[in-house]
Design a protein around this motif. Structure first.
Motif, PDB file in Angstrom:
ATOM      1  N   ALA A  40      19.050 -10.753  12.925  1.00 16.10           N
ATOM      2  CA  ALA A  40      18.256  -9.748  12.231  1.00 16.10           C
ATOM      3  C   ALA A  40      16.925 -10.328  11.794  1.00 16.10           C
ATOM      4  CB  ALA A  40      19.012  -9.219  11.027  1.00 16.10           C
ATOM      5  N   ALA A  41      15.926  -9.502  11.791  1.00 18.64           N
ATOM      6  CA  ALA A  41      14.611  -9.879  11.277  1.00 18.64           C
ATOM      7  C   ALA A  41      13.978  -8.632  10.704  1.00 18.64           C
ATOM      8  CB  ALA A  41      13.741 -10.441  12.393  1.00 18.64           C
ATOM      9  N   VAL A  42      13.232  -8.797   9.626  1.00 18.93           N
ATOM     10  CA  VAL A  42      12.546  -7.664   9.007  1.00 18.93           C
ATOM     11  C   VAL A  42      11.063  -7.801   9.322  1.00 18.93           C
ATOM     12  CG1 VAL A  42      11.992  -6.507   6.843  1.00 18.93           C
ATOM     13  CG2 VAL A  42      14.253  -7.500   7.178  1.00 18.93           C
ATOM     14  N   ILE A  43      10.503  -6.747   9.810  1.00 18.04           N
ATOM     15  CA  ILE A  43       9.088  -6.737  10.145  1.00 18.04           C
ATOM     16  C   ILE A  43       8.389  -5.829   9.152  1.00 18.04           C
ATOM     17  CG2 ILE A  43       7.417  -6.154  11.931  1.00 18.04           C
ATOM     18  CD1 ILE A  43       9.711  -6.450  13.952  1.00 18.04           C
ATOM     19  N   ALA A  44       7.436  -6.369   8.443  1.00 21.14           N
ATOM     20  CA  ALA A  44       6.702  -5.581   7.450  1.00 21.14           C
ATOM     21  C   ALA A  44       5.693  -4.706   8.178  1.00 21.14           C
ATOM     22  CB  ALA A  44       5.985  -6.492   6.473  1.00 21.14           C
ATOM     23  N   VAL A  45       5.646  -3.463   7.780  1.00 22.72           N
ATOM     24  CA  VAL A  45       4.706  -2.518   8.369  1.00 22.72           C
ATOM     25  C   VAL A  45       3.517  -2.395   7.423  1.00 22.72           C
ATOM     26  CG1 VAL A  45       4.380  -0.155   9.145  1.00 22.72           C
ATOM     27  CG2 VAL A  45       6.582  -1.283   9.461  1.00 22.72           C
ATOM     28  N   PRO A  46       2.315  -2.663   7.903  1.00 20.08           N
ATOM     29  CA  PRO A  46       1.157  -2.590   7.012  1.00 20.08           C
ATOM     30  C   PRO A  46       0.868  -1.150   6.606  1.00 20.08           C
ATOM     31  CG  PRO A  46       0.448  -2.974   9.270  1.00 20.08           C
ATOM     32  CD  PRO A  46       1.944  -3.036   9.259  1.00 20.08           C
ATOM     33  N   ASP A  47       0.167  -1.022   5.506  1.00 17.25           N
ATOM     34  CA  ASP A  47      -0.233   0.304   5.034  1.00 17.25           C
ATOM     35  C   ASP A  47      -1.196   0.940   6.028  1.00 17.25           C
ATOM     36  OD1 ASP A  47       1.259  -0.038   2.758  1.00 17.25           O
ATOM     37  OD2 ASP A  47      -0.429  -0.796   1.569  1.00 17.25           O
ATOM     38  N   ALA A  48      -1.244   2.238   5.979  1.00 19.06           N
ATOM     39  CA  ALA A  48      -2.173   2.969   6.842  1.00 19.06           C
ATOM     40  C   ALA A  48      -3.596   2.651   6.416  1.00 19.06           C
ATOM     41  CB  ALA A  48      -1.905   4.459   6.739  1.00 19.06           C
ATOM     42  N   PRO A  49      -4.514   2.611   7.362  1.00 18.09           N
ATOM     43  CA  PRO A  49      -5.901   2.321   6.991  1.00 18.09           C
ATOM     44  C   PRO A  49      -6.491   3.468   6.170  1.00 18.09           C
ATOM     45  CG  PRO A  49      -5.743   2.892   9.316  1.00 18.09           C
ATOM     46  CD  PRO A  49      -4.354   2.804   8.786  1.00 18.09           C
ATOM     47  N   ALA A  50      -7.500   3.144   5.399  1.00 17.89           N
ATOM     48  CA  ALA A  50      -8.170   4.152   4.573  1.00 17.89           C
ATOM     49  C   ALA A  50      -8.854   5.157   5.492  1.00 17.89           C
ATOM     50  CB  ALA A  50      -9.196   3.481   3.669  1.00 17.89           C
ATOM     51  N   PRO A  51      -8.928   6.420   5.066  1.00 11.78           N
ATOM     52  CA  PRO A  51      -9.561   7.430   5.912  1.00 11.78           C
ATOM     53  C   PRO A  51     -11.040   7.104   6.144  1.00 11.78           C
ATOM     54  CG  PRO A  51      -8.975   8.352   3.767  1.00 11.78           C
ATOM     55  CD  PRO A  51      -8.452   6.962   3.807  1.00 11.78           C
ATOM     56  N   ASP A  52     -11.499   7.388   7.345  1.00 12.15           N
ATOM     57  CA  ASP A  52     -12.880   7.140   7.717  1.00 12.15           C
ATOM     58  C   ASP A  52     -13.748   8.243   7.126  1.00 12.15           C
ATOM     59  OD1 ASP A  52     -15.228   6.390   8.908  1.00 12.15           O
ATOM     60  OD2 ASP A  52     -14.643   6.991  10.937  1.00 12.15           O
ATOM     61  N   PRO A  53     -14.771   7.891   6.347  1.00 11.57           N
ATOM     62  CA  PRO A  53     -15.602   8.934   5.729  1.00 11.57           C
ATOM     63  C   PRO A  53     -16.363   9.766   6.771  1.00 11.57           C
ATOM     64  CG  PRO A  53     -16.509   6.750   5.286  1.00 11.57           C
ATOM     65  CD  PRO A  53     -15.204   6.553   5.987  1.00 11.57           C
ATOM     66  N   GLY A  54     -16.654   9.204   7.914  1.00 16.32           N
ATOM     67  CA  GLY A  54     -17.392   9.941   8.929  1.00 16.32           C
ATOM     68  C   GLY A  54     -16.492  10.733   9.860  1.00 16.32           C
ATOM     69  N   ALA A  55     -15.178  10.640   9.663  1.00 13.52           N
ATOM     70  CA  ALA A  55     -14.230  11.309  10.556  1.00 13.52           C
ATOM     71  C   ALA A  55     -14.386  12.832  10.501  1.00 13.52           C
ATOM     72  CB  ALA A  55     -12.804  10.913  10.217  1.00 13.52           C
ATOM     73  N   LYS A  56     -14.633  13.366   9.317  1.00 15.26           N
ATOM     74  CA  LYS A  56     -14.769  14.821   9.182  1.00 15.26           C
ATOM     75  C   LYS A  56     -15.970  15.334   9.965  1.00 15.26           C
ATOM     76  CE  LYS A  56     -12.792  17.000   5.177  1.00 15.26           C
ATOM     77  NZ  LYS A  56     -12.942  17.412   3.801  1.00 15.26           N
ATOM     78  N   THR A  57     -17.087  14.638   9.844  1.00 12.97           N
ATOM     79  CA  THR A  57     -18.280  15.075  10.567  1.00 12.97           C
ATOM     80  C   THR A  57     -18.088  14.885  12.072  1.00 12.97           C
ATOM     81  OG1 THR A  57     -19.305  12.911  10.234  1.00 12.97           O
ATOM     82  CG2 THR A  57     -19.849  14.637   8.641  1.00 12.97           C
ATOM     83  N   ASP A  58     -17.415  13.789  12.466  1.00 14.80           N
ATOM     84  CA  ASP A  58     -17.127  13.581  13.890  1.00 14.80           C
ATOM     85  C   ASP A  58     -16.244  14.699  14.430  1.00 14.80           C
ATOM     86  OD1 ASP A  58     -18.642  11.331  14.144  1.00 14.80           O
ATOM     87  OD2 ASP A  58     -16.960   9.916  14.053  1.00 14.80           O
ATOM     88  N   LEU A  59     -15.236  15.064  13.661  1.00 14.24           N
ATOM     89  CA  LEU A  59     -14.332  16.123  14.088  1.00 14.24           C
ATOM     90  C   LEU A  59     -15.081  17.450  14.232  1.00 14.24           C
ATOM     91  CD1 LEU A  59     -11.483  17.065  14.773  1.00 14.24           C
ATOM     92  CD2 LEU A  59     -11.109  17.462  12.328  1.00 14.24           C
ATOM     93  N   ALA A  60     -15.932  17.749  13.284  1.00 12.91           N
ATOM     94  CA  ALA A  60     -16.712  18.992  13.352  1.00 12.91           C
ATOM     95  C   ALA A  60     -17.619  18.977  14.575  1.00 12.91           C
ATOM     96  CB  ALA A  60     -17.539  19.156  12.076  1.00 12.91           C
ATOM     97  N   ARG A  61     -18.263  17.829  14.846  1.00 17.37           N
ATOM     98  CA  ARG A  61     -19.129  17.713  16.016  1.00 17.37           C
ATOM     99  C   ARG A  61     -18.322  17.878  17.301  1.00 17.37           C
ATOM    100  NH1 ARG A  61     -19.562  13.812  19.327  1.00 17.37           N
ATOM    101  NH2 ARG A  61     -18.597  12.285  17.949  1.00 17.37           N
TER     102      ARG A  61
END
Length: 140
Positions: A40-61
């Motif tokens: 057995a081995a336990v693998i730590a899963v890192p936290d999700a990255p912080a949301p990209d501030p420009g993602a909303k504008t990219d999505l709209a574009r």
């Protein structure tokens, strides 16, 4: 292996997500639950990255671009449909004309066969001309 297991037990309990890697009879599986038997081995899963501030504008574009591309595609399809309809109309008109010429040829040949002796030559000329016109127009 014992150090790996010890390392897995020492991990802080504050970790949000853990994945357990289990090896049983040479087969590796991954699970959220601890292994029942085998290595057995336990693998730590890192936290999700912080949301990209420009993602909303990219999505709209991207949405605007997708809408524009869809509009252009529909315009091209409509143009192609109009061209296809025109092509089909021309083909149908040609087919009708060829059928009429073929019928004229058939009738002229029947007239030539049934003509009396003095009119025979004239009927044969007419039949030949109709056949030639059919051949020119329809290529058969």
């Amino acid at each position: 292996m014992k150090t790996l297991l010890l390392f897995a037990l020492v991990l802080p309990a504050a970790a949000q997500a853990q994945v357990h890697k289990c090896t049983v009879d040479g087969k590796v599986t991954y699970s959220q639950a601890p292994c029942e038997r085998g290595q057995a081995a336990v693998i730590a899963v890192p936290d999700a990255p912080a949301p990209d501030p420009g993602a909303k504008t990219d999505l709209a574009r991207q949405k605007r671009e997708a809408k524009l591309m869809e509009k252009e595609r529909l315009k091209r399809e409509a143009h192609q449909d109009r061209e296809d309809e025109a092509t089909h109309r021309v083909a149908a008109k040609r087919r009708d004309k060829c059928q009429k010429l073929k019928q004229d040829q058939k009738w002229a040949e029947e007239d030539a066969r049934g003509a009396q002796i003095q009119n025979s030559e004239r009927a044969q000329i007419k039949a030949r001309r109709v056949a030639e016109r059919y051949k020119l127009e329809c290529g058969s």
